[in-house]
Design an enzyme around this catalytic site. Structure first.
Site, short mmCIF file in Angstrom:
data_model
loop_
_atom_site.label_atom_id
_atom_site.label_comp_id
_atom_site.label_asym_id
_atom_site.label_seq_id
_atom_site.Cartn_x
_atom_site.Cartn_y
_atom_site.Cartn_z
N GLY A 14 0.18 -13.75 2.95
CA GLY A 14 0.12 -13.57 1.52
C GLY A 14 0.70 -14.63 0.74
O GLY A 14 1.16 -14.73 -0.36
N ALA A 15 0.79 -15.94 1.44
CA ALA A 15 1.45 -17.08 0.80
C ALA A 15 1.09 -17.56 -0.51
O ALA A 15 1.55 -18.37 -1.29
CB ALA A 15 1.58 -18.17 1.80
N GLY A 56 8.28 -33.06 0.87
CA GLY A 56 8.83 -33.89 2.27
C GLY A 56 8.69 -32.81 3.60
O GLY A 56 9.21 -33.38 4.62
N VAL A 66 -4.87 -10.31 8.09
CA VAL A 66 -3.65 -9.73 8.81
C VAL A 66 -3.86 -8.39 9.16
O VAL A 66 -3.07 -7.83 10.11
CB VAL A 66 -2.36 -9.99 8.02
N ASN A 92 4.42 -10.77 4.21
CA ASN A 92 4.65 -10.47 2.64
C ASN A 92 3.28 -10.01 2.11
O ASN A 92 3.28 -9.57 1.12
CB ASN A 92 4.73 -11.74 2.08
N TYR A 158 0.82 3.78 -1.30
CA TYR A 158 2.04 2.89 -1.13
C TYR A 158 3.17 2.90 -0.15
O TYR A 158 3.50 2.52 0.79
CB TYR A 158 2.35 2.08 -2.53
N LYS A 162 4.74 1.76 3.29
CA LYS A 162 6.00 0.89 3.75
C LYS A 162 6.87 1.64 4.37
O LYS A 162 7.78 1.12 5.12
CB LYS A 162 6.21 0.83 2.02
#
Length: 253
Positions: A14-15, A56, A66, A92, A158, A162
């Site tokens: 989830g980047a 860099g 996922v 994430n 939810y 979790k």
């Protein structure tokens, strides 16, 4: 002392989301190369990839679902063929939906939360922990939530996902700790994101009254906790559920 992730590679699922982008930038700023997992937002993936290279660090963006083991396995194969396998995995990604009561919540919302919280964690562990074991070092970090302790009305789908994820992480911590791998969770509160800054919605008096520190946390606060748990400074911490919510929830002994 500083958080130094030089020589490490981090996979963030989830980047391309709001929190995911901040976590990715933060780990890169600590010296890690990064794998940007995303499901559909090609534009954000390309932009974030360019940002990380400009810092860099090495980066690669990989599209994957996922919640699907075959897709995560394909992501693993893609990474192994052209990049470094991750030393750090940050789970994430999560599926968003409309919160409502147990009686009104669609059944598919419970299934999607199980898939994106529990099964995502299992898929990632099966695909990436064996390589960590071979190295004798690794970090599995899951993004949980303060809601898992609150259990407020409308949170059921939810919270069920979790809390199931919490069980997987606690067991996994015991199973792989002897290999030098830590397994921890960061549990954000109601966090200020880029969207809030754009729309001027950072403040919420009702929520802030319940927070001992008196204000909402930021996405950077969450990313800082992830970076700490990924570092050698947290080498003897495993099995933790770490609320980053200003004291709004407090696990008790």
């Amino acid at each position: 002392m500083k958080l130094d992730l030089s020589g490490k590679t981090a996979l963030i699922t989830g980047a391309t989301g709001e929190l995911g982008r901040v976590i990715t930038r933060t780990l890169a700023s600590c010296g890690a190369d990064v794998i940007i997992q995303y499901r559909s937002n090609d534009d954000n993936a390309v932009k974030l990839n360019k940002e990380i290279h400009a810092m860099g660090r090495k980066a690669v963006a990989v599209r994957a679902d996922v919640t699907d083991m075959a897709s995560v396995q394909h992501m693993k194969d893609t990474i192994a063929a052209g990049f470094s396998m991750p030393d750090i995995v940050v789970a994430n990604a999560v599926i968003q939906y409309q919160w409502t009561s147990v009686l009104e919540q669609p059944l598919e919302d419970y299934a999607s939360q199980f898939e994106s919280c529990v099964m995502q964690s299992v898929h990632l562990a099966k695909c990436f922990v064996p390589e960590m074991i071979s190295k004798g070092w690794g970090r599995m970090i899951g993004i949980n939530t303060e809601c898992a302790m609150q259990n407020f009305p409308t949170q059921s789908a939810y919270v069920s996902g979790k809390r199931g994820m919490d069980g997987v992480y606690r067991v996994l911590a015991k199973e792989i700790g002897a290999h030098g791998i830590t397994v921890n969770q960061v549990a954000p509160g109601w966090t200020i994101s880029e969207r809030d800054r754009i729309h001027g919605t950072e403040r919420n008096a009702d929520y802030e009254r319940s927070v001992p520190l008196g204000h909402r946390g930021t996405d950077q606060d969450i990313a800082n906790a992830v970076a700490f748990l990924a570092s050698d400074l947290a080498a003897f911490i495993t099995g933790a559920y770490l609320p980053v919510c200003g004291g709004n929830v407090m696990p008790a002994i």
